[in-house]
Design an enzyme around this catalytic site. Structure first.
Site, PDB file in Angstrom:
ATOM      1  N   TYR A   1      -9.683   8.720   2.029  1.00  0.00           N
ATOM      2  CA  TYR A   1      -8.298   8.649   2.509  1.00  0.00           C
ATOM      3  C   TYR A   1      -7.620  10.021   2.434  1.00  0.00           C
ATOM      4  O   TYR A   1      -7.333  10.640   3.444  1.00  0.00           O
ATOM      5  CB  TYR A   1      -7.500   7.641   1.682  1.00  0.00           C
ATOM      6  CG  TYR A   1      -7.572   6.206   2.132  1.00  0.00           C
ATOM      7  CD1 TYR A   1      -8.633   5.734   2.906  1.00  0.00           C
ATOM      8  CD2 TYR A   1      -6.589   5.289   1.772  1.00  0.00           C
ATOM      9  CE1 TYR A   1      -8.704   4.414   3.300  1.00  0.00           C
ATOM     10  CE2 TYR A   1      -6.648   3.960   2.167  1.00  0.00           C
ATOM     11  CZ  TYR A   1      -7.713   3.527   2.932  1.00  0.00           C
ATOM     12  OH  TYR A   1      -7.780   2.213   3.329  1.00  0.00           O
TER      13      TYR A   1
ATOM     14  N   GLU B   1      -5.778  -3.349  -3.768  1.00  0.00           N
ATOM     15  CA  GLU B   1      -6.073  -2.431  -4.860  1.00  0.00           C
ATOM     16  C   GLU B   1      -5.390  -2.836  -6.156  1.00  0.00           C
ATOM     17  O   GLU B   1      -5.829  -2.464  -7.234  1.00  0.00           O
ATOM     18  CB  GLU B   1      -5.635  -1.017  -4.458  1.00  0.00           C
ATOM     19  CG  GLU B   1      -6.083   0.067  -5.410  1.00  0.00           C
ATOM     20  CD  GLU B   1      -5.781   1.454  -4.863  1.00  0.00           C
ATOM     21  OE1 GLU B   1      -6.333   2.423  -5.407  1.00  0.00           O
ATOM     22  OE2 GLU B   1      -5.002   1.580  -3.900  1.00  0.00           O
TER      23      GLU B   1
END
Length: 431
Positions: free
Chosen positions: A166, A283
C-alpha cells in the site's frame, strides 16, 4: 449489546487450550513460545514458518471463513460463520464444523476465544496473519470464485505467506497519492514503482498491491488491487529498513516490470480503492482483541519491573500503572462493543477510534517501562561480548518500537480527519 460466552464457546476454549498446550510443549515449537512479536519479527524464523503449517494441519487458520463468494459469504473476523461447532477438524467441506478450505467453522465468539487462548499461551508471532486476516476476507467479499479457490486453500494450510503493498514514499497516510503504475500487456499487467513499510516482504510469497491501471488518473480513481508473486528475480527487489531497535521488520519493495495476471485483479480494474478500503475495515476485527491480550502481558512485565525495582513505591508511577490497567479494560470493552454491533454508518469511525486508543496507550506503556527503570533504562548489557553493542532487552525494545505506534497503520492525524469528516460531518480539510 451483550457479548458473552456460552457452554459451546467454553468447550471450544478447552479444545483450543488443550491443542495449544500439546503442540507448544513439543520439542519442535517449545523454543518459539513468546517469540516473534512486534519489534521481534526476526526471532525464530524457521520455527514460526513451520508453526504456520502446523496451525493449518489443525484447521486453526481461517476460523469463520464463509463458504460463498461475495459479502453474503464473508464471516471472517467480523461476523459469525454458519454451521459453527466445537470439535471441528481440518479437511474438506464434509461436516458441520469443517469449512470449505480446510478451516474450522466458528462463530464470532469462538473466534474471540481462539484469539484469547492463542495470546495467553504466548504462541509464536504469526507469519500468516496478513493473508488470513486481511486478504482472505477481502477475497471472500470482493474476489471471484476462481480467486477464492486458488488462494484461500494455501493460506488455510499455512503454505502461502502474504505482504501488503500500500504505502509509498510519497503516499503513506495519504494513500490516494500513490504513483505505482500497472500497464496492461495482453493477459498480464506490468508493474513499476516502489512500496515502503512493507511488513514480512522478505518472507512473503505474494503481495497484494495497489497500483494505477489508468494512465493520468488521480486521487481514488484508476487504482486496481492486484495479486503479485514475489518470486520474480530482477523484477521484484526487497530492501530491509533498519529501525531504532536494530531490527528490520519493515522493508522497501521495488517493482521493475513485475508481472501480475489480469485474472488476479480483485474487484475489477479501476475498483481498487473500494477493495482497499474494505480490507482496512477487516484489519481491526477480532485481531484487536489478540493485540490487547499481548498488551496485558507487556503491562504485567512492566508491573513486575516496578515491583522488583521498588519503583512501585513512587505514588506518581503507581498512579500511571493503574491508569494503564484501567484504560486497557476500556479498550477491551470498546472492542467487544464494536464486534457486537450491527455495522453501518453509525460505526463508520469505529476502527479509527480503536486505532487512536491503542496507538497512544501502547506508546505510553513504552514510556512507562522506561520510567519504572529510571536511568538504568539507557544502559546496555553489562557484558558486550555476549551480544552486539545494540542488544536490547524486552522493555527497551518495547519503548523504541512503540514510538511508531501513532504513525503506522494509519497516523493519528489521519484517524482524526476520518472521524471529523465521516462521523461528525465536518467540512474536509483544505488541500
Amino acid at each position: 449489546m451483550e457479548f458473552g460466552f456460552g457452554p459451546e464457546d467454553e468447550e471450544f476454549r478447552a479444545e483450543a487450550r488443550a491443542w495449544l498446550g500439546e503442540h507448544l510443549r513439543g520439542a519442535a515449537f517449545a523454543e518459539a513460545v513468546g517469540r516473534g512479536g512486534p519489534g521481534s519479527e526476526h526471532e525464530g524464523v524457521a520455527q514460526r514458518r513451520a508453526w504456520e503449517r502446523e496451525l493449518g494441519r489443525g484447521g486453526w487458520i481461517g476460523l469463520g471463513w464463509g463458504s460463498g463468494a461475495g459479502p453474503e459469504g464473508m464471516s471472517s473476523g467480523l461476523r459469525a460463520g454458519p454451521g459453527a461447532g466445537a470439535g471441528a477438524g481440518a479437511g474438506s467441506d464434509g461436516g458441520p464444523g469443517v469449512g470449505p478450505y480446510g478451516n474450522r467453522r466458528a462463530t464470532l465468539t469462538q473466534q474471540v476465544v481462539w484469539a484469547e487462548e492463542y495470546a495467553r499461551a504466548r504462541a509464536p508471532g504469526r507469519y500468516g496473519h496478513i493473508g488470513e486476516n486481511l486478504l482472505a476476507p477481502t477475497l471472500l467479499a470482493h474476489g471471484t470464485r476462481e480467486q477464492q479457490d486458488e488462494f484461500l486453500p494455501p493460506i488455510a494450510r499455512g503454505d502461502a505467506l502474504w505482504c501488503q503493498g500500500y504505502s509509498e514514499p510519497g503516499a503513506g497516510s495519504d494513500l490516494a497519492g500513490l504513483r505505482t503504475a500497472a500497464v496492461r500487456d495482453g493477459d498480464a499487467y506490468r508493474i513499476t514503482g516502489q512500496k515502503i513499510w512493507t511488513s514480512l516482504a522478505r518472507e512473503a510469497d505474494w503481495c497484494f498491491v495497489l497500483a494505477r491501471t489508468e494512465a493520468g488518473s488521480r486521487g481514488h480513481r484508476g487504482i486496481s488491487f492486484l495479486l503479485v508473486p514475489m518470486d520474480q528475480p530482477g523484477r521484484v527487489e526487497v530492501r530491509p529498513i533498519r529501525q531504532l531497535t536494530g531490527t528490520s521488520e519493515f522493508n522497501e519493495v521495488f517493482f521493475d516490470g513485475a508481472i501480475a495476471r489480469v485474472s488476479h485483479v480483485v474487484g475489477g480494474a479501476g475498483n481498487g480503492w473500494r477493495v482497499a478500503m474494505g480490507l482496512l475495515g477487516f484489519e481491526r476485527g477480532v485481531s484487536t482483541l489478540v493485540q490487547q491480550i499481548g498488551f496485558a502481558q507487556e503491562l504485567e512485565g512492566v508491573v513486575r519491573e516496578a515491583v522488583d525495582s521498588g519503583a512501585v513505591g513512587d505514588p506518581v508511577l503507581r498512579d500511571r500503572l493503574v491508569r494503564q490497567w484501567a484504560e486497557l479494560r476500556v479498550m477491551r470493552w470498546n472492542a467487544l462493543r464494536t464486534l457486537g454491533s450491527s455495522g453501518g454508518d453509525a460505526d463508520a469511525g469505529a476502527s479509527s477510534v480503536a486505532k487512536l486508543l491503542w496507538g497512544r496507550w501502547h506508546q505510553r506503556l513504552g514510556e512507562l517501562a522506561m520510567g519504572v527503570r529510571g536511568a538504568a533504562a539507557a544502559v546496555g548489557p553489562a557484558d558486550w561480548s555476549e551480544g552486539s553493542p545494540y542488544e536490547l532487552d524486552a522493555l527497551q525494545r518495547l519503548f523504541l518500537f512503540t514510538r511508531a505506534d501513532t504513525i503506522y497503520g494509519g497516523s493519528d492525524e489521519i484517524q482524526r480527519n476520518i472521524i471529523a469528516e465521516r462521523v461528525l460531518g465536518l467540512p474536509r480539510e483544505a488541500r
